[in-house]
Design a protein around this motif. Structure first.
Motif, PDB file in Angstrom:
ATOM      1  N   ARG A 115       0.817  -1.196  -0.037  1.00 27.73           N
ATOM      2  CA  ARG A 115      -0.117  -0.018  -0.070  1.00 27.73           C
ATOM      3  C   ARG A 115       0.791   1.360  -0.026  1.00 27.73           C
ATOM      4  NH1 ARG A 115      -3.076  -3.148   3.915  1.00 27.73           N
ATOM      5  NH2 ARG A 115      -2.429  -1.898   5.519  1.00 27.73           N
ATOM      6  N   VAL A 118       2.447   1.958  -3.400  1.00 28.03           N
ATOM      7  CA  VAL A 118       1.473   2.738  -4.142  1.00 28.03           C
ATOM      8  C   VAL A 118       0.987   4.054  -3.831  1.00 28.03           C
ATOM      9  CG1 VAL A 118      -0.884   2.450  -5.425  1.00 28.03           C
ATOM     10  CG2 VAL A 118       0.533   0.587  -5.177  1.00 28.03           C
ATOM     11  N   ALA A 136      -4.785  10.089  -6.699  1.00 24.59           N
ATOM     12  CA  ALA A 136      -4.703   8.886  -5.887  1.00 24.59           C
ATOM     13  C   ALA A 136      -5.573   7.605  -6.620  1.00 24.59           C
ATOM     14  CB  ALA A 136      -5.438   9.182  -4.589  1.00 24.59           C
ATOM     15  N   PHE A 137      -6.611   7.828  -7.162  1.00 24.86           N
ATOM     16  CA  PHE A 137      -7.175   6.734  -7.822  1.00 24.86           C
ATOM     17  C   PHE A 137      -6.354   5.983  -8.947  1.00 24.86           C
ATOM     18  CE2 PHE A 137     -11.234   5.494 -10.517  1.00 24.86           C
ATOM     19  CZ  PHE A 137     -11.127   4.178  -9.969  1.00 24.86           C
ATOM     20  N   ALA A 140      -3.443   4.021  -7.587  1.00 22.27           N
ATOM     21  CA  ALA A 140      -4.031   2.595  -7.278  1.00 22.27           C
ATOM     22  C   ALA A 140      -4.430   1.766  -8.410  1.00 22.27           C
ATOM     23  CB  ALA A 140      -5.531   2.903  -6.237  1.00 22.27           C
ATOM     24  N   LEU A 141      -4.958   2.312  -9.639  1.00 19.55           N
ATOM     25  CA  LEU A 141      -5.080   1.762 -10.921  1.00 19.55           C
ATOM     26  C   LEU A 141      -3.928   1.127 -11.378  1.00 19.55           C
ATOM     27  CD1 LEU A 141      -8.006   3.953 -12.297  1.00 19.55           C
ATOM     28  CD2 LEU A 141      -8.316   1.378 -11.407  1.00 19.55           C
ATOM     29  N   GLY A 143      -1.234   0.344  -9.707  1.00 17.14           N
ATOM     30  CA  GLY A 143      -1.005  -0.616  -8.682  1.00 17.14           C
ATOM     31  C   GLY A 143      -1.630  -1.851  -9.214  1.00 17.14           C
ATOM     32  N   SER A 144      -2.790  -1.507  -9.614  1.00 17.45           N
ATOM     33  CA  SER A 144      -3.465  -2.866  -9.726  1.00 17.45           C
ATOM     34  C   SER A 144      -3.016  -3.630 -10.998  1.00 17.45           C
ATOM     35  CB  SER A 144      -4.933  -2.662  -9.981  1.00 17.45           C
ATOM     36  OG  SER A 144      -5.180  -2.127 -11.301  1.00 17.45           O
ATOM     37  N   GLN A 145      -2.780  -2.936 -12.033  1.00 19.37           N
ATOM     38  CA  GLN A 145      -1.980  -3.708 -13.159  1.00 19.37           C
ATOM     39  C   GLN A 145      -0.685  -4.141 -12.978  1.00 19.37           C
ATOM     40  OE1 GLN A 145      -2.981  -4.345 -16.905  1.00 19.37           O
ATOM     41  NE2 GLN A 145      -1.749  -5.626 -15.602  1.00 19.37           N
ATOM     42  N   ARG A 179      -3.106   5.466 -19.970  1.00 23.32           N
ATOM     43  CA  ARG A 179      -4.349   6.035 -19.550  1.00 23.32           C
ATOM     44  C   ARG A 179      -4.466   6.230 -18.178  1.00 23.32           C
ATOM     45  NH1 ARG A 179      -9.410   3.938 -18.512  1.00 23.32           N
ATOM     46  NH2 ARG A 179      -8.628   1.797 -18.672  1.00 23.32           N
ATOM     47  N   TYR A 180      -4.131   5.417 -17.507  1.00 26.00           N
ATOM     48  CA  TYR A 180      -4.252   5.440 -15.958  1.00 26.00           C
ATOM     49  C   TYR A 180      -3.451   6.780 -15.512  1.00 26.00           C
ATOM     50  CZ  TYR A 180      -6.355   0.763 -15.545  1.00 26.00           C
ATOM     51  OH  TYR A 180      -6.968  -0.421 -15.730  1.00 26.00           O
ATOM     52  N   LEU A 185     -10.696   8.446 -17.459  1.00 26.89           N
ATOM     53  CA  LEU A 185     -11.034   7.318 -16.449  1.00 26.89           C
ATOM     54  C   LEU A 185     -12.325   6.663 -16.471  1.00 26.89           C
ATOM     55  CD1 LEU A 185      -9.205   8.135 -13.028  1.00 26.89           C
ATOM     56  CD2 LEU A 185      -8.393   6.789 -15.102  1.00 26.89           C
ATOM     57  N   GLY A 186     -12.927   7.401 -17.619  1.00 25.08           N
ATOM     58  CA  GLY A 186     -14.340   6.731 -17.875  1.00 25.08           C
ATOM     59  C   GLY A 186     -15.586   7.541 -17.147  1.00 25.08           C
TER      60      GLY A 186
ATOM     61  N   GLN B 145      -5.142  -7.988 -15.282  1.00 31.66           N
ATOM     62  CA  GLN B 145      -5.591  -6.875 -14.683  1.00 31.66           C
ATOM     63  C   GLN B 145      -6.711  -7.512 -13.748  1.00 31.66           C
ATOM     64  OE1 GLN B 145      -5.861  -2.785 -15.096  1.00 31.66           O
ATOM     65  NE2 GLN B 145      -6.508  -3.883 -13.219  1.00 31.66           N
ATOM     66  N   GLY B 148      -4.923  -8.603 -10.438  1.00 31.05           N
ATOM     67  CA  GLY B 148      -4.167  -7.387  -9.739  1.00 31.05           C
ATOM     68  C   GLY B 148      -5.425  -6.557  -9.044  1.00 31.05           C
ATOM     69  N   THR B 152      -5.373  -5.700  -5.284  1.00 31.25           N
ATOM     70  CA  THR B 152      -5.514  -4.447  -4.472  1.00 31.25           C
ATOM     71  C   THR B 152      -6.717  -3.904  -4.002  1.00 31.25           C
ATOM     72  OG1 THR B 152      -5.701  -3.702  -6.766  1.00 31.25           O
ATOM     73  CG2 THR B 152      -3.485  -3.518  -6.064  1.00 31.25           C
ATOM     74  N   VAL B 158      -5.813  -1.458  -1.270  1.00 33.17           N
ATOM     75  CA  VAL B 158      -5.174  -0.037  -1.688  1.00 33.17           C
ATOM     76  C   VAL B 158      -6.140   1.037  -1.814  1.00 33.17           C
ATOM     77  CG1 VAL B 158      -3.619   1.200  -3.263  1.00 33.17           C
ATOM     78  CG2 VAL B 158      -3.389  -1.238  -2.879  1.00 33.17           C
ATOM     79  N   PRO B 160      -7.576   4.845  -3.018  1.00 34.53           N
ATOM     80  CA  PRO B 160      -9.117   4.952  -2.756  1.00 34.53           C
ATOM     81  C   PRO B 160      -9.633   3.744  -3.520  1.00 34.53           C
ATOM     82  CG  PRO B 160      -8.546   6.714  -4.415  1.00 34.53           C
ATOM     83  CD  PRO B 160      -7.353   5.966  -4.037  1.00 34.53           C
ATOM     84  N   ALA B 171     -16.169   1.708 -14.998  1.00 29.66           N
ATOM     85  CA  ALA B 171     -15.781   2.451 -15.804  1.00 29.66           C
ATOM     86  C   ALA B 171     -14.063   2.484 -16.111  1.00 29.66           C
ATOM     87  CB  ALA B 171     -16.221   3.895 -15.465  1.00 29.66           C
TER      88      ALA B 171
END
Lengths: 186, 186
Positions: A115, A118, A136-137, A140-141, A143-145, A179-180, A185-186, B145, B148, B152, B158, B160, B171
């Motif tokens: 954590r 990231v 911040a979002f 984290a995205l 980090g997820s990938q 893109r992240y 972000l959609g 993805q 991950g 996370t 992680v 937010p 999204a």
């Protein structure tokens, strides 16, 4: 004596990466390094303290930010992807990162370290430096990938991702990171 | 008697999801279900057999493919993202998937189940049905993805990402999945 310390660290790093946190014992680390258990405890303390010491990244993440941010923002995703894949392809980096991610699945201290990487040491400083909304979002995205890539390519071994050329991995995930970092972000 | 079996399965699913594979014992499962350890062994066999039984998905992954593939290919990424996030947001789905991903970090049988889900039960059948080149690589990238995101958002926590609205997650990851499904891989 620092040779002994490094031999213990090497054995610990290898065992944490290969077996995970729960299945690595002080005893196995001592055997792996060819030393007495008491010496492991002398140098590193508890198993958790040993873990925290040896999975630290081989560089200060903060120090790589200027280099990543130095070029064109349109190719930032490629630079970040290449930097991460190169870290994971190096012997030093791979055992530390896979050891950390593997342990984060069950060990609260390792989860806290992930954590922190990231949200305050790598990805959030990067997105904050870009001045984008939802920094911040976005961090984290990313980090997820990256955690997912570490799990599937290096730990779980999902083919053909596990054995494909590193440059193909960079090319495939760079647009996701781009893109992240900077896209919608959609 | 099937009530007892289900109570054991529920307790096991919760413990595997919360503690991970290594830290879950037959004894703790028996205590959690309020039954004797011998009954757990009678119904499920070994800890590994218990694990395999209880983390099976609550549906046949194969059965959801026609629904996902039924609509417009331009919005396929959104449908797949929504389906996955809905599975992870449901009590039934979340404990099974987090239990499986957590265990895959250390337990070879769980890692095998994750590989199988990606390469033969969900993602590869999806990319193969689309007739795209690099179908297997695309399936593995989707797996990276999704694994991950599970790590996370649901395991490591992680922020937010961990507490953001599920629709914001759909999204944010839908364009990633759309590109891995049908877009250029770089």
């Amino acid at each position: 004596m620092s040779g002994t310390r490094e031999a213990i660290a090497e054995a610990a790093r290898r065992l944490f990466a290969e077996r995970g946190y729960d299945r690595t014992t002080i005893r196995a680390v001592a055997e792996g390094a060819g030393v007495d258990q008491a010496l492991v405890v002398h140098f590193f303390g508890s198993k958790q303290q040993l873990f925290v010491s040896v999975v630290e990244l081989p560089y200060e993440p903060e120090a790589v930010l200027p280099e990543l941010l130095g070029g064109d923002t349109e190719t930032l995703g490629v630079r970040v992807a290449r930097f991460l894949v190169e870290t994971l392809e190096s012997g030093q980096g791979r055992s530390r990162v896979t050891g950390l991610v593997r342990a984060a699945a069950s060990e609260p201290e390792a989860a806290r370290m992930v954590r922190e990487l990231v949200t305050s040491r790598i990805f959030a400083p990067l997105t904050e430096a870009l001045g984008v909304p939802d920094a911040a979002f976005r961090a984290a995205l990313i980090g997820s990938q990256v955690v997912g890539l570490t799990m599937t390519r290096y730990i779980v071994g999902v083919e053909p991702l596990a054995s494909i050329d590193p440059e193909a991995v960079v090319a495939a995930i760079a647009p996701t990171l781009q893109r992240y970092l900077l896209g919608p972000l959609g």
